[in-house]
Design a protein around this motif. Structure first.
Motif, mmCIF file in Angstrom:
data_model
loop_
_atom_site.group_PDB
_atom_site.id
_atom_site.type_symbol
_atom_site.label_atom_id
_atom_site.label_comp_id
_atom_site.label_asym_id
_atom_site.label_seq_id
_atom_site.Cartn_x
_atom_site.Cartn_y
_atom_site.Cartn_z
ATOM 1 N N ILE A 94 -1.313 27.897 102.038
ATOM 2 C CA ILE A 94 -2.053 27.136 101.024
ATOM 3 C C ILE A 94 -2.594 28.074 99.949
ATOM 4 C CG2 ILE A 94 -4.176 25.787 100.658
ATOM 5 C CD1 ILE A 94 -1.830 24.124 101.756
ATOM 6 N N GLU A 95 -3.134 29.215 100.353
ATOM 7 C CA GLU A 95 -3.639 30.181 99.374
ATOM 8 C C GLU A 95 -2.530 30.624 98.427
ATOM 9 O OE1 GLU A 95 -7.073 32.193 102.222
ATOM 10 O OE2 GLU A 95 -5.212 33.286 101.840
ATOM 11 N N GLN A 96 -1.363 30.926 98.970
ATOM 12 C CA GLN A 96 -0.238 31.367 98.133
ATOM 13 C C GLN A 96 0.179 30.269 97.164
ATOM 14 O OE1 GLN A 96 2.848 32.672 100.810
ATOM 15 N NE2 GLN A 96 1.641 34.396 101.556
ATOM 16 N N HIS A 97 0.230 29.040 97.645
ATOM 17 C CA HIS A 97 0.625 27.913 96.798
ATOM 18 C C HIS A 97 -0.384 27.709 95.668
ATOM 19 C CE1 HIS A 97 1.384 23.611 95.801
ATOM 20 N NE2 HIS A 97 2.638 24.005 95.941
ATOM 21 N N ALA A 98 -1.675 27.747 95.989
ATOM 22 C CA ALA A 98 -2.712 27.562 94.978
ATOM 23 C C ALA A 98 -2.683 28.702 93.953
ATOM 24 C CB ALA A 98 -4.085 27.466 95.636
ATOM 25 N N ALA A 99 -2.489 29.928 94.421
ATOM 26 C CA ALA A 99 -2.415 31.072 93.506
ATOM 27 C C ALA A 99 -1.204 30.946 92.587
ATOM 28 C CB ALA A 99 -2.377 32.386 94.282
ATOM 29 N N ALA A 100 -0.076 30.537 93.128
ATOM 30 C CA ALA A 100 1.128 30.353 92.321
ATOM 31 C C ALA A 100 0.957 29.221 91.309
ATOM 32 C CB ALA A 100 2.331 30.076 93.215
ATOM 33 N N SER A 101 0.027 28.318 91.582
ATOM 34 C CA SER A 101 -0.258 27.203 90.676
ATOM 35 C C SER A 101 -1.292 27.562 89.618
ATOM 36 C CB SER A 101 -0.744 25.996 91.486
ATOM 37 O OG SER A 101 0.258 25.564 92.378
ATOM 38 N N GLY A 102 -1.772 28.815 89.637
ATOM 39 C CA GLY A 102 -2.687 29.292 88.615
ATOM 40 C C GLY A 102 -4.134 29.422 89.043
ATOM 41 N N CYS A 103 -4.420 29.140 90.288
ATOM 42 C CA CYS A 103 -5.805 29.283 90.754
ATOM 43 C C CYS A 103 -6.100 30.739 91.094
ATOM 44 C CB CYS A 103 -6.049 28.402 91.974
ATOM 45 S SG CYS A 103 -5.985 26.649 91.585
ATOM 46 N N HIS A 104 -7.342 31.132 90.863
ATOM 47 C CA HIS A 104 -7.772 32.498 91.144
ATOM 48 C C HIS A 104 -8.738 32.575 92.313
ATOM 49 C CE1 HIS A 104 -6.078 34.212 87.440
ATOM 50 N NE2 HIS A 104 -6.274 33.006 86.989
ATOM 51 N N ARG A 105 -9.303 31.441 92.666
ATOM 52 C CA ARG A 105 -10.368 31.412 93.670
ATOM 53 C C ARG A 105 -10.164 30.193 94.572
ATOM 54 N NH1 ARG A 105 -15.842 28.897 92.388
ATOM 55 N NH2 ARG A 105 -17.236 29.612 94.028
#
Length: 155
Positions: A94-105
């Protein structure tokens, strides 16, 4: 173990989410009903279901919290599968997916009664967020955590 990305209307995700709701109701009683509106599957940006021998055993999701922050939601592993690394692996996906979607935190809230969940988040690099966030600010029944999930580059 296999971890699959799923849509918010996935049947296994819905079933596991219902099991999580039952778990929380058994743990917290009627107090859980105050939190239930924050725990729907609508508005998900990503979700995973973990499978062991073809059976769904766990789930985790995320929703956008603001322009650069993702909220980790619905992290659940069936009791017989706990302490197997399933939650750790799902949260990492989930962290990787969110980061790849532009999230930083990434932020997460859990019940103060869930020592195991708090320990999991701390082991995965989350820091306590004592003041809380969003609807959990000042909520004495909640433990909140945050983690930087980006590689430091702006997307």
């Amino acid at each position: 173990m296999e971890i699959r990305f799923v849509e918010q209307d996935d049947r296994a995700l819905a079933q596991l989410s219902q099991e999580l709701d039952s778990f929380f109701f058994d743990l917290l009683g009627a107090v859980y009903l105050e939190y239930q509106p924050h725990n729907t599957l609508s508005g998900l940006a990503g979700g995973v279901v973990a499978y062991e021998a073809g059976e769904a055993v766990g789930c985790a999701c995320w929703k956008p919290f603001d322009a650069v922050t993702a909220e980790l939601k619905r992290v659940y592993v069936r009791p017989e599968q706990r302490r197997s690394g399933t939650a750790r692996r799902m949260v990492a996906q989930i962290e990787q997916h969110a980061a790849a979607s532009g999230c930083h935190r990434m932020v997460i809230e859990t019940a103060k009664e869930l020592d195991g969940a708090a320990a999991l988040y701390l082991r995965q690099g989350y820091r306590p967020l004592p003041e809380g966030f969003g609807p959990y600010i000042g909520d004495s029944g909640s433990l909140c955590f945050e983690k930087e999930i980006s590689d430091g580059t702006m997307r």
